[in-house]
Design a protein around this motif. Structure first.
Motif, PDB file in Angstrom:
ATOM      1  N   TRP A 165     -84.500   5.932  18.804  1.00 55.32           N
ATOM      2  CA  TRP A 165     -83.802   7.299  18.842  1.00 55.32           C
ATOM      3  C   TRP A 165     -84.909   8.211  19.072  1.00 55.32           C
ATOM      4  O   TRP A 165     -86.046   8.040  19.061  1.00 55.32           O
ATOM      5  CB  TRP A 165     -82.848   7.117  17.823  1.00 55.32           C
ATOM      6  N   THR A 214     -83.567  -0.653  18.661  1.00 60.69           N
ATOM      7  CA  THR A 214     -82.448   0.132  19.211  1.00 60.69           C
ATOM      8  C   THR A 214     -82.905   1.293  19.724  1.00 60.69           C
ATOM      9  O   THR A 214     -83.787   2.013  19.342  1.00 60.69           O
ATOM     10  CB  THR A 214     -81.416   0.234  18.041  1.00 60.69           C
ATOM     11  N   GLY A 243     -75.266   7.911  11.132  1.00 62.97           N
ATOM     12  CA  GLY A 243     -76.625   7.291  11.080  1.00 62.97           C
ATOM     13  C   GLY A 243     -77.356   8.440  10.746  1.00 62.97           C
ATOM     14  O   GLY A 243     -78.516   8.425  10.050  1.00 62.97           O
ATOM     15  N   THR A 262     -80.581   2.056  10.972  1.00 64.13           N
ATOM     16  CA  THR A 262     -80.217   1.689  12.165  1.00 64.13           C
ATOM     17  C   THR A 262     -79.292   0.423  12.009  1.00 64.13           C
ATOM     18  O   THR A 262     -78.006   0.380  12.370  1.00 64.13           O
ATOM     19  CB  THR A 262     -81.302   0.828  12.909  1.00 64.13           C
ATOM     20  N   SER A 270     -86.197   1.794  15.343  1.00 59.67           N
ATOM     21  CA  SER A 270     -85.452   2.782  15.938  1.00 59.67           C
ATOM     22  C   SER A 270     -86.173   3.613  17.211  1.00 59.67           C
ATOM     23  O   SER A 270     -87.296   3.940  16.796  1.00 59.67           O
ATOM     24  CB  SER A 270     -84.837   3.952  15.007  1.00 59.67           C
TER      25      SER A 270
END
Length: 379
Positions: free
Chosen positions: A125, A167, A242, A89, A123
């Motif tokens: 994501w 994030t 990333g 991240t 994270s």
């Protein structure tokens, strides 16, 4: 083992005292739920490994970073898994910082606070969802006055109890009304964020990989990183970077755990010299291919070439790690297995590498096409 000693020396340069502090705990203490390993990571400067020096961090290059992760993985696979989420991240966010105008004042303030305030970034994501690309949005965003409200869930979400920021990749309306990829920086104490039990396995239990839910969490516009007309492809480039960082760092942590088990075999002189050297070659090759990919990135390889190199290295390491830990556990013998769970947990602790996206099956056709000369397209 010489190579592990070398990795631990690199870790000591970046995080003085961390290996020693981890070593003062038993393996069971390091890997248990509620373990202090993430606090130790924070206390010993762990958050700054990939933060550029101009923001107070260490600015480690890819080769140094994978060596540090190997050392951490050899001490605590749980910490290696958790630290990877913060590091990739950080690598993605700070890649924006050098170019003026890419970040708002609020975003820059977040980046400037990470090292001095020892902030940990988790994270949100798509990593963790079965057969999902980690680059795809995991959270829905609805426009609201001054920003967006976000809803969704991440499970598992490492660092769920220790994170200061979460994030998340999100889809927001672009200039033409079509959805475009963006990144949200979400303070962990925002109203609407909650953490719920999820991780039910003893393996990697100290990584704090529970469920994080977002229910209408408001994030102001100035904490949303968007594509701009002047730089329309920056988000894709950042996410590819990333992706490379994630694959190399997570794999290196597991490679360190496998090496720690092999180190036990050598220290106890288990098996014949031939058995031992075959085992060493297998576990050393697992890390060598990862370090080779990291060195290629350091030398300037980027884009889909870097992604392909990282994936090939990850899958090669994954196979070698699985084989070497199985052999090491066998050589350590039944008495070691009976009298302590440490070796068995260490061997089990490398298996989750196979579960991190992307799976071999999901990218097989894309990699074959890339090898044949086509573009690398990860669905």
């Amino acid at each position: 083992m010489r190579s592990l000693d070398s990795a631990r020396e690199v870790c000591e340069r970046f995080h003085p005292g961390l290996v020693k502090a981890l070593g003062e705990l038993t393996f069971a203490e390091r890997e248990a739920p509620g373990s202090p390993v993430i606090d130790l990571f924070r206390e010993h400067g762990g958050v700054g490994l990939l933060v550029p020096t101009e923001h107070g961090g260490h600015g480690a290059d890819p080769v140094q970073a994978v060596r540090v992760m190997r050392a951490i993985g050899s001490m605590s696979p749980s910490l290696a898994a958790a630290a990877t989420m913060h590091h990739f991240t950080a690598a993605t966010l700070y890649a924006l910082a050098p170019t003026e105008g890419r970040l708002t004042g609020a975003q820059i303030d977040v980046l400037k606070s990470v090292v001095p305030d020892r902030k940990i970034m988790a994270s949100g994501w798509a990593e963790g969802r079965t057969e999902q690309n980690i680059l795809m949005p995991a959270v829905t965003a609805v426009a609201a006055p001054g920003g967006y409200t976000l809803s969704g869930t991440k499970k598992p979400c490492s660092l769920s109890k220790s994170m200061d920021y979460l994030t998340a990749s999100i889809a927001v309306p672009g200039p033409t009304g079509e959805p475009e990829l963006a990144m949200a920086i979400i303070p962990a104490d925002s109203p609407g964020i909650s953490v719920h039990p999820f991780w039910g396995n003893d393996v990697l239990a100290a990584a704090e990989s529970d469920e994080v839910r977002l229910e209408n969490v408001f994030v102001p516009e100035d904490l949303i990183i968007r594509t701009t007309e002047e730089d329309p492809e920056r988000m894709e480039a950042l996410q590819l970077a990333g992706f490379v960082w994630f694959e190399l760092l997570i794999s290196s942590g597991y490679a360190g755990a496998a090496a720690a088990l092999v180190e036990k075999v050598l220290q106890r002189r288990r098996g014949s010299a031939t058995d031992q050297i075959q085992l060493v070659v297998k576990v050393e090759s697992a890390f060598a291919v990862l370090e080779g990919a990291a060195r290629a990135v350091l030398d300037g390889v980027d884009g889909e070439e870097a992604v392909a190199a990282a994936l090939v290295a990850r899958f090669a390491a994954q196979q070698a790690i699985a084989e070497s830990t199985a052999t090491a556990l066998e050589l350590l013998g039944g008495l070691d297995f009976i009298t302590s769970s440490d070796s068995a947990r260490l061997a089990s602790g490398v298996r989750p590498l196979a579960f991190h996206p992307p799976s071999r099956a999901s990218v097989a056709e894309a990699l074959i096409a890339y090898c044949a000369g086509d573009a690398l397209v990860l669905a």
